[in-house]
Design a protein around this motif. Sequence first.
Motif, PDB file in Angstrom:
ATOM      1  N   LEU A 111      44.543  41.464  42.777  1.00 49.74           N
ATOM      2  CA  LEU A 111      43.478  42.066  42.579  1.00 49.74           C
ATOM      3  C   LEU A 111      43.431  43.198  41.449  1.00 49.74           C
ATOM      4  O   LEU A 111      42.496  43.374  40.595  1.00 49.74           O
ATOM      5  N   LEU A 168      34.407  48.301  39.003  1.00 52.47           N
ATOM      6  CA  LEU A 168      35.043  47.832  40.260  1.00 52.47           C
ATOM      7  C   LEU A 168      34.097  47.529  41.323  1.00 52.47           C
ATOM      8  O   LEU A 168      34.149  46.583  41.967  1.00 52.47           O
ATOM      9  N   PRO A 169      33.320  48.710  41.887  1.00 49.16           N
ATOM     10  CA  PRO A 169      32.384  48.461  42.737  1.00 49.16           C
ATOM     11  C   PRO A 169      31.539  47.404  42.720  1.00 49.16           C
ATOM     12  O   PRO A 169      30.910  46.759  43.684  1.00 49.16           O
ATOM     13  N   ARG A 172      32.500  43.727  43.241  1.00 49.19           N
ATOM     14  CA  ARG A 172      33.394  43.552  44.734  1.00 49.19           C
ATOM     15  C   ARG A 172      32.938  42.183  45.145  1.00 49.19           C
ATOM     16  O   ARG A 172      34.039  41.664  45.694  1.00 49.19           O
ATOM     17  N   PRO A 173      31.666  41.659  45.071  1.00 49.92           N
ATOM     18  CA  PRO A 173      31.573  40.138  45.440  1.00 49.92           C
ATOM     19  C   PRO A 173      32.742  39.449  44.982  1.00 49.92           C
ATOM     20  O   PRO A 173      33.511  38.463  45.616  1.00 49.92           O
ATOM     21  N   SER A 179      26.631  39.386  48.181  1.00 53.40           N
ATOM     22  CA  SER A 179      26.476  40.745  47.916  1.00 53.40           C
ATOM     23  C   SER A 179      25.221  40.895  46.901  1.00 53.40           C
ATOM     24  O   SER A 179      24.617  41.800  46.881  1.00 53.40           O
ATOM     25  N   GLN A 214      33.745  40.587  55.662  1.00 51.71           N
ATOM     26  CA  GLN A 214      33.720  41.042  54.141  1.00 51.71           C
ATOM     27  C   GLN A 214      33.597  40.109  53.216  1.00 51.71           C
ATOM     28  O   GLN A 214      32.859  40.236  51.934  1.00 51.71           O
ATOM     29  N   GLY A 222      30.880  39.658  50.595  1.00 55.16           N
ATOM     30  CA  GLY A 222      31.180  40.021  49.317  1.00 55.16           C
ATOM     31  C   GLY A 222      30.473  38.541  48.428  1.00 55.16           C
ATOM     32  O   GLY A 222      30.191  38.993  47.254  1.00 55.16           O
ATOM     33  N   MET A 242      35.580  40.032  43.820  1.00 55.18           N
ATOM     34  CA  MET A 242      36.909  40.574  44.242  1.00 55.18           C
ATOM     35  C   MET A 242      37.263  39.737  45.632  1.00 55.18           C
ATOM     36  O   MET A 242      38.238  39.342  45.922  1.00 55.18           O
ATOM     37  N   ALA A 243      36.236  39.909  46.431  1.00 58.69           N
ATOM     38  CA  ALA A 243      36.318  39.164  47.692  1.00 58.69           C
ATOM     39  C   ALA A 243      36.564  37.362  47.683  1.00 58.69           C
ATOM     40  O   ALA A 243      37.303  37.167  48.317  1.00 58.69           O
TER      41      ALA A 243
END
Lengths: 318, 281
Positions: free
Chosen positions: B91, B194-195, B198-199, B277, B270, B274, B201-202
């Motif tokens: 990641l 990055l924030p 997040r989806p 989201s 999560q 993610g 990333m999940a």
Amino acid sequence: MIEVEQDLMVSERKKKPFRWHVLVFLAPAVIVYTMIMILPLAETLRFSFFQRDTTTQVVSFVGFENYIKLFFDPYWVEPFLNSLWNNCYFFLIHMLVQNPIGVLIAALLSMVHLPGKKLYRTAIFMPTLLSFVVVGFVWKLMLSPLWGVSKGLMKSVGLGSWYLPFLGKEETALTTLSLISVWQFIGIPMMLIYAALLSIPDEVIEAAECDGVTGISQFFKIKLVLILPTIGIISILTFVGNFNAFDLIYTTQGPLAGPNFSTDLLGTILYRTFYGQQLQPGDPNMGAAIATVMFFIILTGVAIYLFFIQRKLTRYEM
Amino acid sequence: MAISRARRNRMAELGAHVILLAFAVIALFPVLLILINSLKTKKAIFRQPLEFPTSETLDLVGYATVLQQGNFPLYFWNSLFVTGASLFFILLFGAMAAFALSEYKFRGNRLLGLYMALGIMIPIRLGTVGILRLMVTTDLVNTHWALILVYTAQGLPLAIFILSEFMSTVSSDLKSAGRIDGLSEYSIFFRLVLPLVRPAMATVAVFSMIPVWNDLWFPLILAPAEHTKTLTLGAQVFVGQFTNNWNAILAAMALAIVPVLVLYTIFSRQLIRGLTSGAVK
């Protein structure tokens, strides 16, 4: 890595100072990937142009001899074409079964409004989490005439006469394995399509409803069109996964991909060639040639997708 | 959200439940079969495979064998550590590279993107011989790091591919605003971009986690020692050792399944958040 650095240097010398941050962002991924993946793979490619002499054990450069053997020596070409055909069939079953069912489940999930939703999602995703060791073992067990779970189940719903030792018959083994593989991985398309359906904005749906497009026709005319790019990505991931498939066949049918090689895929033929088994000694050089051919097959598939299919997919801004 | 409240149709929803339930049963049945039979006597496994264990047929002998013979808690820890560390590096490095590729224009950008994407198509296994040689020279054989490195390399291409797609959707106005406010490129990446991804990333996390957790090939070749054995390898070795001891094999299988279920249950909220989201309604 160095090339990138030089490229950056060259382009930056004229304008701004050298942008170190670009290098910092790229370096870790590029270094790990190059060292652990690309260099060993390049070694495999190099290997495919060499051959060990069976008598003197000397390894020498043979040019394209391994490839010529693979394509023109009947001893090699028949099993190879057999596994290639099986692999295409394996992929076809995935496309015909996995994607429609994935879309169906995702669509139903987006209809249901009860706490049950989460349970269904977790349950259907469960097989994806299991290791091939477990999947191979449990299906072998269930379908085996010895334990008779599937026979008993089919009897109880009145299909007892339809029971066959599915994994043990040449006609049915490959289809059965394809379906087991679909059973195992259906969770992934389900999740992705479900997420894509959820990300369709309410305004679009409301607009459709104002125009009187509702229910089933709304699904096919509006939603399905909007999630096509997702289905495209799923298809290409499935394609790559299927043409690398090996573990499931290995754990259920063994390295010989029985019965009588009817479930032989490119992955299993590669494994046998590389490491050898009862009937043949391992031949890493020939294996490397098969690996290289596999790579080009996959590359061709991906290229066809990128240049002919993806271009036709209209992406809607959402 | 799918169908407006006013028109929600009771019958349709009932139908959806029935079909989903059928699929859920098909998905869970084999897993359940292993779990219930792992708790039975050998006789009952063969005679009544489909029945739940009763007071007469309940037998924990399989679990006793497994826990005496195998080092399952250690295997579990090994799997957890290797998977966790690999995910972290996939990641972090993947997001960094994806950001560079989608954000900055430099010569060779497209080419580098293609180069990284090559890995999506090739199974890393094809390079096993070279990898083994590399690990032997660097003295990493039978360490967790050998596996972590391989899995990171294996996971990066897909991670970069998916994350680049998402990063290019982050509004450039936001990034420009950040730059005008004097944020460094690193802050823009870590604090702004990055924030927002997040989806993605999940999604990447789950897709990378599954093959790593379940891999049998590399643990077998790179880390077969007792102290680095992963859960999958432990279970497989067990199947080989106890060919006729069905109680033990079924118990080992059950033990291999349960941790994954627990892990998934922890992460699933999560993951769904993610995945969806971007679509908070």
